[in-house]
Design a protein around this motif. Sequence first.
Motif, PDB file in Angstrom:
ATOM      1  N   THR A 383     -31.487  18.300 -83.642  1.00 56.56           N
ATOM      2  CA  THR A 383     -31.540  18.337 -82.185  1.00 56.56           C
ATOM      3  C   THR A 383     -32.851  19.021 -81.839  1.00 56.56           C
ATOM      4  N   ILE A 384     -33.761  18.312 -81.181  1.00 54.90           N
ATOM      5  CA  ILE A 384     -35.091  18.884 -80.933  1.00 54.90           C
ATOM      6  C   ILE A 384     -35.032  19.948 -79.839  1.00 54.90           C
ATOM      7  N   THR A 385     -34.426  19.599 -78.699  1.00 57.48           N
ATOM      8  CA  THR A 385     -34.368  20.579 -77.605  1.00 57.48           C
ATOM      9  C   THR A 385     -33.068  21.360 -77.723  1.00 57.48           C
ATOM     10  N   ASN A 386     -33.207  22.599 -78.190  1.00 62.07           N
ATOM     11  CA  ASN A 386     -32.009  23.418 -78.386  1.00 62.07           C
ATOM     12  C   ASN A 386     -31.772  24.381 -77.238  1.00 62.07           C
ATOM     13  N   THR A 387     -32.698  24.366 -76.263  1.00 60.44           N
ATOM     14  CA  THR A 387     -32.548  25.331 -75.158  1.00 60.44           C
ATOM     15  C   THR A 387     -31.455  24.869 -74.203  1.00 60.44           C
ATOM     16  N   ARG A 388     -30.757  25.865 -73.648  1.00 59.74           N
ATOM     17  CA  ARG A 388     -29.650  25.530 -72.755  1.00 59.74           C
ATOM     18  C   ARG A 388     -30.158  25.173 -71.365  1.00 59.74           C
ATOM     19  N   ASP A 389     -29.590  24.117 -70.788  1.00 59.85           N
ATOM     20  CA  ASP A 389     -29.900  23.768 -69.395  1.00 59.85           C
ATOM     21  C   ASP A 389     -29.020  24.692 -68.541  1.00 59.85           C
ATOM     22  N   GLU A 390     -29.620  25.807 -68.078  1.00 59.16           N
ATOM     23  CA  GLU A 390     -28.857  26.866 -67.407  1.00 59.16           C
ATOM     24  C   GLU A 390     -28.093  26.335 -66.189  1.00 59.16           C
ATOM     25  N   GLU A 391     -28.783  25.493 -65.426  1.00 54.16           N
ATOM     26  CA  GLU A 391     -28.181  24.965 -64.198  1.00 54.16           C
ATOM     27  C   GLU A 391     -26.925  24.150 -64.521  1.00 54.16           C
ATOM     28  N   LEU A 392     -27.089  23.248 -65.531  1.00 51.65           N
ATOM     29  CA  LEU A 392     -25.975  22.398 -65.931  1.00 51.65           C
ATOM     30  C   LEU A 392     -24.827  23.240 -66.494  1.00 51.65           C
ATOM     31  N   PHE A 393     -25.209  24.272 -67.284  1.00 47.35           N
ATOM     32  CA  PHE A 393     -24.206  25.134 -67.893  1.00 47.35           C
ATOM     33  C   PHE A 393     -23.379  25.850 -66.819  1.00 47.35           C
ATOM     34  N   GLN A 394     -24.069  26.397 -65.788  1.00 48.83           N
ATOM     35  CA  GLN A 394     -23.373  27.122 -64.713  1.00 48.83           C
ATOM     36  C   GLN A 394     -22.418  26.190 -63.970  1.00 48.83           C
ATOM     37  N   LYS A 395     -22.889  24.980 -63.724  1.00 48.03           N
ATOM     38  CA  LYS A 395     -22.071  23.978 -63.019  1.00 48.03           C
ATOM     39  C   LYS A 395     -20.802  23.703 -63.804  1.00 48.03           C
ATOM     40  N   GLU A 396     -20.971  23.484 -65.119  1.00 47.36           N
ATOM     41  CA  GLU A 396     -19.839  23.181 -66.011  1.00 47.36           C
ATOM     42  C   GLU A 396     -18.856  24.345 -66.019  1.00 47.36           C
ATOM     43  N   LEU A 397     -19.442  25.570 -66.058  1.00 54.91           N
ATOM     44  CA  LEU A 397     -18.623  26.774 -66.124  1.00 54.91           C
ATOM     45  C   LEU A 397     -17.775  26.917 -64.866  1.00 54.91           C
ATOM     46  N   GLU A 398     -18.453  26.726 -63.704  1.00 52.43           N
ATOM     47  CA  GLU A 398     -17.750  26.825 -62.407  1.00 52.43           C
ATOM     48  C   GLU A 398     -16.624  25.793 -62.350  1.00 52.43           C
ATOM     49  N   PHE A 399     -16.943  24.594 -62.768  1.00 50.92           N
ATOM     50  CA  PHE A 399     -15.967  23.503 -62.724  1.00 50.92           C
ATOM     51  C   PHE A 399     -14.745  23.850 -63.580  1.00 50.92           C
ATOM     52  N   THR A 400     -15.009  24.385 -64.801  1.00 55.77           N
ATOM     53  CA  THR A 400     -13.910  24.694 -65.721  1.00 55.77           C
ATOM     54  C   THR A 400     -13.067  25.845 -65.194  1.00 55.77           C
ATOM     55  N   THR A 401     -13.749  26.895 -64.670  1.00 60.37           N
ATOM     56  CA  THR A 401     -12.973  28.067 -64.226  1.00 60.37           C
ATOM     57  C   THR A 401     -12.233  27.797 -62.919  1.00 60.37           C
ATOM     58  N   SER A 402     -12.744  26.845 -62.104  1.00 58.96           N
ATOM     59  CA  SER A 402     -12.066  26.561 -60.822  1.00 58.96           C
ATOM     60  C   SER A 402     -10.801  25.725 -61.022  1.00 58.96           C
ATOM     61  N   LYS A 403     -10.698  25.073 -62.195  1.00 61.83           N
ATOM     62  CA  LYS A 403      -9.525  24.212 -62.437  1.00 61.83           C
ATOM     63  C   LYS A 403      -8.302  25.077 -62.719  1.00 61.83           C
ATOM     64  N   PRO A 404      -7.129  24.781 -62.125  1.00 65.06           N
ATOM     65  CA  PRO A 404      -5.943  25.581 -62.477  1.00 65.06           C
ATOM     66  C   PRO A 404      -5.562  25.332 -63.935  1.00 65.06           C
ATOM     67  N   SER A 405      -5.363  26.421 -64.685  1.00 67.63           N
ATOM     68  CA  SER A 405      -5.051  26.260 -66.100  1.00 67.63           C
ATOM     69  C   SER A 405      -3.618  25.776 -66.279  1.00 67.63           C
ATOM     70  N   SER A 406      -3.438  24.816 -67.120  1.00 68.58           N
ATOM     71  CA  SER A 406      -2.097  24.271 -67.355  1.00 68.58           C
ATOM     72  C   SER A 406      -1.237  25.233 -68.163  1.00 68.58           C
ATOM     73  N   HIS A 407      -1.907  26.264 -68.790  1.00 72.85           N
ATOM     74  CA  HIS A 407      -1.126  27.212 -69.604  1.00 72.85           C
ATOM     75  C   HIS A 407      -0.492  28.315 -68.758  1.00 72.85           C
TER      76      HIS A 407
END
Length: 409
Positions: A383-407
């Motif tokens: 994988t040539i570009t190993n740097t994290r896309d911070e913007e995309l990561f934050q978006k993904e994080l927000e999306f995951t944490t905003s979802k009600p957990s099924s557990h």
Amino acid sequence: MSYFGEFKDLIQEGDLALVWISRDNIKPITVDSKEFFNTRYGSFPHRDMIGKPYGSQIAIRTKGSNKFAFIHVLQPTPELWTLSLPHRTQIVYTPDSSYIMERLNCGPNSNVIEAGTGSGSFSHAFARNVKHLYSFEFHEARYNQAKEEFEKHGLINIENNVTITHRDVCESGFTIKKGDVTSNQFKDDEEYVNLEANAIFLDLPAPWEALPHLDTVISKDESVGLCCFSPCIEQVDKTIEAMEKNGWINIQMVEIQSKQYESRRQMIRTLDDALERLRDIKSHKLEGVARRKREFENMINEEKKLDTNANKIDKKDISTQTEKPTSKKAQNNRPIIAKTKFNPFGKGSRVREGDTNFQWKQVSKVETEIKSHTSYLTFAFKTITNTRDEELFQKELEFTTSKPSSHKK
Ligand SMILES: C[S@@+](CC[C@H](N)C(=O)[O-])C[C@H]1O[C@@H](n2cnc3c(N)ncnc32)[C@H](O)[C@@H]1O
């Protein structure tokens, strides 16, 4: 869709069809109503095939006998093409190509680099499965033959999912630009082809020389898979060294040993069976000695009788009267030996597999004729570009944490 991937029901004039004579004898033909397919059993007119569904059996009466000869007419697939293509080089067979495509995650979004093209066996399999295949071949005659074949088979067509380029990849790398000897059709404003390859297959004598050229043509933002196909372990060693030097990771070497198993029953033979067999052999031996002795005595007696008669007849009749007992005659005198009953060690009357009068065990028989070119497959990933896309990561994080957990209760 390419010709090879397009399924049709009926055989038509002009089709490329594969004639199945036997498992290891499949021949390509172009269907032409004026032509015949010649075999040692006779000639099959192409006109008998036209209009029949693919897979049909075509029969003719064999020359000089009342028997029939059969062929089957099949629609080409990459797998059947591999078994029937004209060999210009060693080729990659389906047990290897299917495994390689799976390990390199090949699918409809893959851009694949292949070097060299060789006889185009693997190219046909790639062409059916991936978004685009960039194939490279440095041997001019082989490049021309492969290009012509790909065009005929619909791999280089309007949809254009195969590009073949005449190139020494070890010396000049993989970049395809205007003016190169290539099947690529450049648009007016296009100078280079953006390969963005995410899977690479190198079937070359020295893949370590081509490897350093890959970085400029592979996709930067994803994990790219590489497979080198080499028959010698020394080549594998050099390839791994070059992979490590050029930043390829997760290196693994694999060898495909394809075997086919056939499940069948084998008769269980006991010690009693073995003893009975030995007794049987011994009694046959004794019978044989006694029989030969009897036959010899008969022959001597016959000769004595003939000698006595010979004294009584004219000389001119001698040739018709002095016939000695021939082996055939001796055979006719042979006592009829009762047919032996079945013995479980080979000769004797045949027993149907699974006959309930005998005991059987389930076994697997190995078929040795599966074709596979034994080479080592060395896989690696990058994988040539190993740097994290911070913007995309934050978006993904927000999306995951905003979802009600099924557990959560
Ligand atoms: C074993 S054949 C490939 C067979 C192919 N994979 C198939 O399935 O039919 C190897 C091919 O690589 C080509 N070749 C060798 N070195 C090369 C290079 N440096 N650049 C391009 N092609 C090369 C040879 O001419 C040969 O046709």
